[in-house]
Motif scaffolding. Structure first.
Motif, PDB file in Angstrom:
ATOM      1  N   MET B 278      75.839  96.259  82.669  1.00  0.00           N
ATOM      2  CA  MET B 278      77.075  96.083  83.444  1.00  0.00           C
ATOM      3  C   MET B 278      77.024  96.895  84.731  1.00  0.00           C
ATOM      4  SD  MET B 278      80.450  95.947  81.054  1.00  0.00           S
ATOM      5  CE  MET B 278      80.418  97.645  80.584  1.00  0.00           C
ATOM      6  N   PHE B 279      76.217  97.922  84.738  1.00  0.00           N
ATOM      7  CA  PHE B 279      76.225  98.831  85.883  1.00  0.00           C
ATOM      8  C   PHE B 279      75.112  98.557  86.870  1.00  0.00           C
ATOM      9  CE2 PHE B 279      79.651 101.257  84.291  1.00  0.00           C
ATOM     10  CZ  PHE B 279      79.536 101.202  82.915  1.00  0.00           C
ATOM     11  N   ASP B 280      74.408  97.441  86.661  1.00  0.00           N
ATOM     12  CA  ASP B 280      73.412  97.056  87.655  1.00  0.00           C
ATOM     13  C   ASP B 280      74.120  96.450  88.860  1.00  0.00           C
ATOM     14  OD1 ASP B 280      70.875  95.875  85.307  1.00  0.00           O
ATOM     15  OD2 ASP B 280      71.406  97.875  86.032  1.00  0.00           O
ATOM     16  N   THR B 281      73.370  96.341  89.946  1.00  0.00           N
ATOM     17  CA  THR B 281      73.943  95.672  91.113  1.00  0.00           C
ATOM     18  C   THR B 281      73.117  94.448  91.416  1.00  0.00           C
ATOM     19  OG1 THR B 281      73.931  97.932  91.929  1.00  0.00           O
ATOM     20  CG2 THR B 281      75.010  96.281  93.296  1.00  0.00           C
ATOM     21  N   PRO B 282      73.614  93.219  91.257  1.00  0.00           N
ATOM     22  CA  PRO B 282      74.920  92.947  90.681  1.00  0.00           C
ATOM     23  C   PRO B 282      74.894  93.078  89.169  1.00  0.00           C
ATOM     24  CG  PRO B 282      73.778  90.895  91.136  1.00  0.00           C
ATOM     25  CD  PRO B 282      72.855  92.011  91.569  1.00  0.00           C
ATOM     26  N   PRO B 283      76.049  93.199  88.555  1.00  0.00           N
ATOM     27  CA  PRO B 283      76.061  93.374  87.104  1.00  0.00           C
ATOM     28  C   PRO B 283      75.382  92.189  86.424  1.00  0.00           C
ATOM     29  CG  PRO B 283      78.240  93.768  88.010  1.00  0.00           C
ATOM     30  CD  PRO B 283      77.405  93.234  89.121  1.00  0.00           C
ATOM     31  N   LYS B 284      74.580  92.504  85.400  1.00  0.00           N
ATOM     32  CA  LYS B 284      73.926  91.426  84.676  1.00  0.00           C
ATOM     33  C   LYS B 284      74.846  90.897  83.590  1.00  0.00           C
ATOM     34  CE  LYS B 284      69.177  92.238  85.702  1.00  0.00           C
ATOM     35  NZ  LYS B 284      69.028  93.691  85.760  1.00  0.00           N
ATOM     36  N   CYS B 285      75.885  91.651  83.264  1.00  0.00           N
ATOM     37  CA  CYS B 285      76.881  91.143  82.339  1.00  0.00           C
ATOM     38  C   CYS B 285      78.195  91.824  82.668  1.00  0.00           C
ATOM     39  CB  CYS B 285      76.482  91.400  80.884  1.00  0.00           C
ATOM     40  SG  CYS B 285      76.355  93.121  80.475  1.00  0.00           S
ATOM     41  N   TRP B 286      79.292  91.281  82.148  1.00  0.00           N
ATOM     42  CA  TRP B 286      80.590  91.704  82.657  1.00  0.00           C
ATOM     43  C   TRP B 286      81.564  92.155  81.595  1.00  0.00           C
ATOM     44  CZ3 TRP B 286      81.307  91.292  87.982  1.00  0.00           C
ATOM     45  CH2 TRP B 286      80.231  90.662  88.671  1.00  0.00           C
ATOM     46  N   LEU B 287      81.296  91.849  80.351  1.00  0.00           N
ATOM     47  CA  LEU B 287      82.251  92.175  79.290  1.00  0.00           C
ATOM     48  C   LEU B 287      81.517  92.819  78.125  1.00  0.00           C
ATOM     49  CD1 LEU B 287      84.060  88.716  79.319  1.00  0.00           C
ATOM     50  CD2 LEU B 287      84.983  90.853  80.233  1.00  0.00           C
ATOM     51  N   HIS B 288      82.107  93.889  77.598  1.00  0.00           N
ATOM     52  CA  HIS B 288      81.470  94.581  76.471  1.00  0.00           C
ATOM     53  C   HIS B 288      82.551  95.041  75.523  1.00  0.00           C
ATOM     54  CE1 HIS B 288      78.462  96.826  74.314  1.00  0.00           C
ATOM     55  NE2 HIS B 288      79.169  97.927  74.428  1.00  0.00           N
ATOM     56  N   ARG B 289      82.568  94.472  74.323  1.00  0.00           N
ATOM     57  CA  ARG B 289      83.576  94.826  73.350  1.00  0.00           C
ATOM     58  C   ARG B 289      83.060  95.986  72.508  1.00  0.00           C
ATOM     59  NH1 ARG B 289      83.427  95.538  69.093  1.00  0.00           N
ATOM     60  NH2 ARG B 289      85.283  96.430  68.187  1.00  0.00           N
ATOM     61  N   GLN B 290      83.764  97.132  72.604  1.00  0.00           N
ATOM     62  CA  GLN B 290      83.262  98.307  71.867  1.00  0.00           C
ATOM     63  C   GLN B 290      84.361  99.349  71.787  1.00  0.00           C
ATOM     64  OE1 GLN B 290      81.763  99.753  69.535  1.00  0.00           O
ATOM     65  NE2 GLN B 290      79.673  99.337  70.213  1.00  0.00           N
ATOM     66  N   ALA B 291      84.188 100.287  70.875  1.00  0.00           N
ATOM     67  CA  ALA B 291      85.217 101.308  70.634  1.00  0.00           C
ATOM     68  C   ALA B 291      85.284 102.323  71.768  1.00  0.00           C
ATOM     69  CB  ALA B 291      84.924 102.009  69.313  1.00  0.00           C
ATOM     70  N   SER B 292      86.245 103.229  71.647  1.00  0.00           N
ATOM     71  CA  SER B 292      86.546 104.118  72.760  1.00  0.00           C
ATOM     72  C   SER B 292      85.468 105.161  73.027  1.00  0.00           C
ATOM     73  CB  SER B 292      87.884 104.840  72.515  1.00  0.00           C
ATOM     74  OG  SER B 292      87.862 105.468  71.247  1.00  0.00           O
ATOM     75  N   PHE B 293      84.530 105.359  72.123  1.00  0.00           N
ATOM     76  CA  PHE B 293      83.536 106.415  72.368  1.00  0.00           C
ATOM     77  C   PHE B 293      82.449 105.977  73.331  1.00  0.00           C
ATOM     78  CE2 PHE B 293      79.917 104.657  70.270  1.00  0.00           C
ATOM     79  CZ  PHE B 293      80.452 103.811  69.318  1.00  0.00           C
ATOM     80  N   ILE B 294      82.381 104.648  73.604  1.00  0.00           N
ATOM     81  CA  ILE B 294      81.190 104.120  74.273  1.00  0.00           C
ATOM     82  C   ILE B 294      81.033 104.641  75.697  1.00  0.00           C
ATOM     83  CG2 ILE B 294      82.268 102.020  75.162  1.00  0.00           C
ATOM     84  CD1 ILE B 294      78.753 102.288  73.638  1.00  0.00           C
ATOM     85  N   ASN B 295      82.124 105.093  76.313  1.00  0.00           N
ATOM     86  CA  ASN B 295      81.951 105.498  77.707  1.00  0.00           C
ATOM     87  C   ASN B 295      81.103 106.758  77.847  1.00  0.00           C
ATOM     88  OD1 ASN B 295      83.986 107.061  76.651  1.00  0.00           O
ATOM     89  ND2 ASN B 295      85.113 107.197  78.575  1.00  0.00           N
ATOM     90  N   SER B 296      80.877 107.478  76.757  1.00  0.00           N
ATOM     91  CA  SER B 296      79.959 108.609  76.884  1.00  0.00           C
ATOM     92  C   SER B 296      78.512 108.141  76.982  1.00  0.00           C
ATOM     93  CB  SER B 296      80.139 109.581  75.722  1.00  0.00           C
ATOM     94  OG  SER B 296      80.057 108.902  74.500  1.00  0.00           O
ATOM     95  N   PHE B 297      78.253 106.854  76.770  1.00  0.00           N
ATOM     96  CA  PHE B 297      76.911 106.306  76.920  1.00  0.00           C
ATOM     97  C   PHE B 297      76.714 105.682  78.291  1.00  0.00           C
ATOM     98  CE2 PHE B 297      75.005 106.337  72.668  1.00  0.00           C
ATOM     99  CZ  PHE B 297      76.085 106.728  71.918  1.00  0.00           C
ATOM    100  N   PHE B 298      77.800 105.585  79.063  1.00  0.00           N
ATOM    101  CA  PHE B 298      77.672 104.952  80.363  1.00  0.00           C
ATOM    102  C   PHE B 298      76.864 105.854  81.294  1.00  0.00           C
ATOM    103  CE2 PHE B 298      79.919 101.805  78.640  1.00  0.00           C
ATOM    104  CZ  PHE B 298      81.244 101.569  78.948  1.00  0.00           C
TER     105      PHE B 298
END
Lengths: 379, 442, 324
Positions: B278-298
């Motif tokens: 999702m964080f590539d330019t341009p994003p290779k995908c746009w939606l990610h269903r996951q729990a609230s902890f996942i942003n520590s992996f961003f």
């Protein structure tokens, strides 16, 4: 040298020659009591010190070495002395048991007791409380995943020792012929043993790493090679049946070092004359290897193979951390045991699977007994 | 040997002196009045947790600041990657003080073995706890008439993450209904990209994110009542309601071009890696269903609310909010006043609010007195509001696989999902049947 | 016979007091120096390189910055090794900075050294008895000990923990008291000693049992008792085997994670190096840059131990199994 040893012992003057028998006996008792007290007090002080988590670590190590080696040695020495006080007829009968005693005691507490505990639990329910007879065993031999794990383990037990010992033997024989670099080569092959299982898992996860389209280029070696040839990357760890073999590769990678080192030294102990004589008689190198070297080190091959077989029976870490074993069809017996015991909290089933492991080792033991007996006959 | 006698005498004297000396013992505890605990204090309280190491380190700091500085015991948190195994070994072995357990389903078995101490025995008042955490959450730790766990963590699961900056720039709108979400996916496909990033790999636990999908969808197709029946096994695992949920799941996963890499690659993509495209330019995908902890992996440097944001998973026929969390249980070794004291503080507002301020963590407090302003970022603050609302409205439900018996919830359900992904939509029925057959009979 | 040198001298170079055990060839004269030059060298090289590749991969990765590790294979680093930004020590710095690493190192030593020396001592005595003493139950006991090799140590963890914390009660009588060994160093030493005994006894018995019976017998004829024979004769002769097993046990205990976690715990003051590094890595599977540097750090000391003692290892484990 043996003669000197014996002479040195005879030269020591007998104890208390100048005292009366009664005084001698009293002295003996006092010495024994004193020794026991000394051991007890020192032991207690050391124990309390050792149990204290805050003690200086270096001091702990030193104390531990003293207590561990010195204490253990003193224990044997003391027990040996005590045996000497027994009447002549009993002495040599009791002594062997004193020598193996501490080992047997420790093993009984730490390994044998858990084995019996496991055996009993295998007949109980998931909480290990009520009896369910043979239900767990029925499960072990009917559940598809369990049956697969037995088949897979059989594969491990056949492939890993065979390959590891073969490569180890080949390498040992070859490296023996090198003029230089033998030590280095052997050390490099032994290197994987120094890496813990966790380290090996990390290493090979990197090699087998897979990234599908869109998630970046592949950083794993195998898929890197495939990409270089223009081929699609493969999810190795879930690709059957390759994944089983690839996991075995990890174990082989680790264990060849052990096999090689043991076999190499065995090869070195073969008397030269035999080899020379065969060569003089016109045998080729190949024949020398198969007809002379291998038979001469047969007992070592037995020892190494036994150890490998038992290790393969027990393999767990490698399979467990590399993905969902059931979905990947890579289950093995020990991995199933851990899963049932600790993840699914089913003590009865976990225990039953462990018992299967115990039974599976019996043929190996019987083979070893036979070798043991034959070696003694020759000696 | 003459020295033997002298030594004996010296030793006898020393021995008597040593024997008359004091035995090693624990310190007694003073401080605020603990209400329970029958064993002697030892001065150390240990909490076993499944948190990531950075989180655990951050919590240790909080404990040091707020607890250890005020009491005479030392509270330490341990994080373990093999949490389930360590938890069980220590609980049964009798060396467990406290553990923050993410799977309430594991409690029952340990209680039967006598490895846990009930909250009632420790002097806790259940009514007080109900007021603090909501009765349904506290009830998750109930077994055979007694309660064994205090809620200490909650995290929201029904979240869809998206790369906000690129998303807005591309002119996409956050969907409010499920159909809108599918329409958005179609639009992204039409624009030449791939909408969904999905990854289920997790070592020996591979498959667990897929169970979250199923549970979220169950809530939105069958509703909370059927969900409860599903968890309690009052309906079989291959009940038509579950089959329908599986089909809705498959409609997204197996839809041509919807999932980056395809459905059959999802069990091989690490769950922590899955959102990265999702964080590539341009994003290779746009939606990610996951729990609230996942942003520590961003990726480092990405900002909440700027580079990425989230929207709640939209309702379908029905609605519901999926969450998970931890119950902190007490082992037999923890039956001590200092442990009770620690637990009181741990679940209290002060410590819980401080824990919400930890950047490495994405935990939300189940303590209703902990307000949204305790949280270090808006993501958590908003999520906490969603959770409170859901629990008040009665539409919040705990992760089913953590409540089901371990053979299913940590075993066949995971495996079944992997096989569904690899085998395709046609083997849904057989996968569900296998899971149903694996449900323990006792 | 075209060997250049005269037949090998009968002495074995490394153990000054060891008796002749047939003639071992000194290193300068390998078997069949006639054949095998190139074929041998190339095969050995190929095998060594194959074996090293995984390790090299880990080593190279541990020195690369995170962004490169995540996006490119480690072999690409060789394509442009001198470009800026290719290499970094950051991963190792992170690992070592993880707090309390020095303490973990000391803890590891405090656990490993005693856990190595204790089983060797106990096993040596037992091995001697199995080899050179006659008693009833010899075969059975020995086979039992070897059989214990198969017991997965996970099955023993809970019973032992319960023993440590509750002692052993039979019919209301406390047979083994509650020693409260949980979390103490002594507790883990006993556990590791017991777990290492089967292999130690197996290997040492093999070695000790194949020492020439003539030596032992002549000592007995001259009147030496068992203890003296053991202490002054067998142990010096067995130094290679003892050292060899010591390395093996050292490696195993040093690299162990599970036993340390269960018996010592993972808190800052008692955790060992393997736990400290596992903590660094956490449950995330793909922090390769950290995983690899952590793996290498745990490897360093055992490698050093191995390299320095490997000559013993080579000679030790083996010579026992061959008829001299």
């Amino acid at each position: 040298m043996a003669t000197e040893v014996a002479e040195r012992q005879r030269e020591r003057p007998p104890e208390g020659r100048s005292l009366s028998p009664g005084a001698r006996a009293a002295l003996r008792v006092a010495a024994f009591a004193g020794g026991m007290l000394a051991i007890y007090v020192v032991g207690r002080l050391a124990l309390d010190f050792l149990r204290d988590k805050d003690s200086n670590r270096i001091l702990i190590v030193l104390v531990a070495i003293v207590v561990g080696v010195g204490g253990v040695f003193a224990l044997f020495w003391a027990m040996d002395r005590v045996v000497n006080w027994l009447p002549e007829s009993l002495r040599e009968g009791v002594r062997p048991y004193v020598y193996v005693g501490p080992a047997v005691v420790l093993l009984s507490i730490f390994l044998i007791y858990p084995v019996f505990d496991t055996l009993l639990t295998s007949f109980k329910d998931k909480n290990g409380q009520s009896w369910v007879g043979l239900d767990n065993y029925r499960f072990v031999f009917s559940d598809p995943s369990m049956l697969r794990s037995i088949r897979n383990t059989a594969g491990w037990v056949i492939v890993v020792p065979a390959v590891a010992v073969s490569i180890g033997l080949l390498f040992a024989a070859l490296v023996d012929r090198l003029h230089r670099g033998e030590s280095l080569a052997k050390s490099l092959i032994f290197l994987p043993m120094a890496i813990s299982f966790v380290g090996a898992a990390v290493t090979f996860r990197l090699i087998y790493s897979y990234r599908p389209e869109g998630f970046g280029s592949n950083i794993g070696l195998l898929n890197g090679i495939r990409s270089a040839f223009g081929q699609e990357p493969v999810p190795w760890l879930s690709e059957q049946p390759w994944n089983n073999l690839l996991l075995m590769v990890i174990m082989i990678w680790i264990q060849v070092g052990f096999a090689m080192v043991v076999l190499s030294a065995a090869i070195k102990s073969i008397p030269e004359e035999i080899i020379e004589a065969a060569r003089i008689d016109g045998a080729s190198e190949f024949q020398v290897f198969w007809r002379i070297v291998v038979p001469s080190i047969a007992p070592t091959i037995v020892v190494v193979s036994t150890y490998m077989v038992i290790n393969s029976l027990k393999v767990f870490d490698i399979v467990f951390v590399m993905g969902n074993a059931e979905a990947n069809k890579t289950e093995v017996i020990a991995e199933r045991m851990i899963r049932w015991f600790f993840i699914s909290n089913n003590d009865g089933r976990g225990a039953a699977i462990a018992v299967v492991l115990f039974i599976a080792v019996v043929p190996v033991l019987m083979w070893n007994v036979r070798q043991f007996r034959e070696q003694e006959k020759i000696r | 040997m003459k020295w033997g006698r002298t030594v004996a005498l010296v030793m006898a004297v020393t021995l008597t002196a040593a024997a008359c000396g004091d035995d090693g013992g624990g310190s007694s505890s003073s401080g605020s009045a603990p209400t329970g605990g029958s064993k002697e204090n030892t001065g150390e309280v240990n909490l076993l947790s499944a948190a990531e190491p950075e989180e655990a380190a951050a919590y240790q700091k909080i404990f040091d600041d707020l607890i250890n500085s005020q009491v005479d015991y030392n509270a330490a948190v341990e994080s373990s990657a093999d949490f389930e195994e360590q938890f069980q070994i220590r609980a049964e072995g009798g060396t467990l003080d406290l553990a923050a357990v993410p799977q309430p389903g594991a409690i029952a078995g340990l209680v039967d073995k006598g490895s846990l101490v009930s909250l009632e025995d420790l002097g806790f008042n259940i009514d007080d706890l109900n007021n603090l955490f909501g009765e349904s959450f506290v009830a998750l730790g109930e077994y055979k008439g007694a309660h064994y766990g205090v809620p200490t963590n909650i995290n929201l699961k029904s979240m869809v993450w998206y790369p906000k900056a690129a998303f807005d720039a591309a002119g996409y709108k956050v969907p409010e209904t499920w159909d809108d979400m599918l329409a958005l996916s179609d639009q992204i496909v039409a624009d030449g990209s791939t909408p969904w990033c999905v990854g289920f790999e997790s070592g020996g636990a591979t498959g667990w994110p897929a169970t979250d999908w199923m549970e979220d969808i169950m809530l939105r197709t069958a509703g909370t009542d059927t969900y409860d029946k599903w968890v309690a096994h009052e309906i079989p695992f291959n009940d038509p309601a579950v089959v329908h949920a599986g089909e809705v799941f498959g409609d997204i996963m197996f839809h041509e071009g919807y999932v980056l890499g395809g459905a059959d690659a999802t069990p091989d993509i690490a769950f922590g890696d899955a959102p990265l495209p999702m964080f590539d330019t341009p994003p290779k995908c746009w939606l990610h269903r996951q729990a609230s902890f996942i942003n520590s992996f961003f990726p480092e440097g990405t900002e909440a609310g700027v580079d990425y944001d989230w929207f709640p998973l939209p309702p379908l026929d029905k609605d519901g909010t999926l969450f998970a969390g931890e119950l902190t249980v007490v082992g037999t070794a923890g039956d001590r006043p200092e442990v009770v004291d620690f637990l009181n503080r741990f679940m209290g507002e002060e410590v819980q609010c401080a824990m919400g301020g930890v950047t490495a963590s994405s935990r939300i407090s189940p303590n209703v007195n902990v307000g949204p302003d305790c949280y270090v970022n808006t993501i958590l603050a908003d999520a906490s509001v969603v959770l409170t609302e859901a629990n008040k409205a009665g539409t919040g439900r705990f992760d089913a696989s953590d409540l089901m018996p371990a053979e299913v919830g940590s075993g066949s359900f995971w495996t079944g999902m992997v096989e569904y992904m690899k085998g395709g939509p046609d083997n849904l029925e057989s996968v569900l049947k296998t899971i149903e057959d694996s449900w323990p009979t006792s | 016979m075209s060997l250049a040198a005269p037949p090998a001298p009968p002495e074995v170079s490394e153990a000054p007091e060891s008796p002749k055990r047939g003639r071992s060839r000194p290193k300068e004269q390998p078997i069949g120096v006639k054949k095998g030059g190139w074929f041998v060298r190339i095969t050995v090289l190929v095998i060594v390189v194959i074996w090293l590749i995984p390790t090299i991969g880990v080593l190279v990765t541990s020195f690369r910055p995170e962004n490169l590790v995540d996006t490119t294979g480690w072999w690409t680093a060789f394509g442009h090794p001198f470009r800026a930004g290719q290499w970094t020590l950051e991963n190792y710095r992170t690992a070592l900075d993880s707090g309390g690493f020095q303490n973990a190192l000391l803890n590891s030593l405090a656990v490993t050294i005693p856990s190595t020396v204790m089983p060797i001592t106990i096993a040596a005595f037992a091995a001697y008895a199995f080899s050179w003493m006659q008693f009833r139950g010899r075969y059975v006991l020995f086979v039992l000990i070897v059989g214990l090799l198969v017991v997965p140590l996970q099955t023993a963890l809970i019973p032992i923990l319960q023993l440590y914390t509750r002692g052993w009660v039979v019919g209301g009588v406390q047979i083994i008291p509650d020693l409260n060994l949980n979390g103490t160093f002594l507790g883990i030493w006993l556990a590791h000693t017991a777990f290492g005994l089967p292999l130690a006894t197996y290997l040492l018995r093999n070695y000790i049992g194949s020492l020439p019976s003539s030596i032992v017998e002549s000592a007995r004829i001259d009147g030496a008792d068992h203890f003296t024979i053991f202490w002054r004769l067998i142990v010096p002769l067995s130094v290679p085997a003892l050292a060899a097993f010591a390395i093996f046990q050292f490696l195993w205990v040093w690299n162990d994670l599970l036993v340390a976690y269960v018996f010592l715990g993972g808190t800052q003051d008692t955790r060992v190096v393997t736990i400290a590094l596992a903590d660094l890595v956490g449950a995330r599977g793909e922090n390769w840059h950290l995983l690899t540097s952590a793996a290498f750090l745990t490897m360093l000391l055992p490698l050093a131990v191995f390299f320095s003692l490997q000559r013993y290892f080579v000679r030790g484990l083996t010579a026992g199994s061959v008829k001299g």
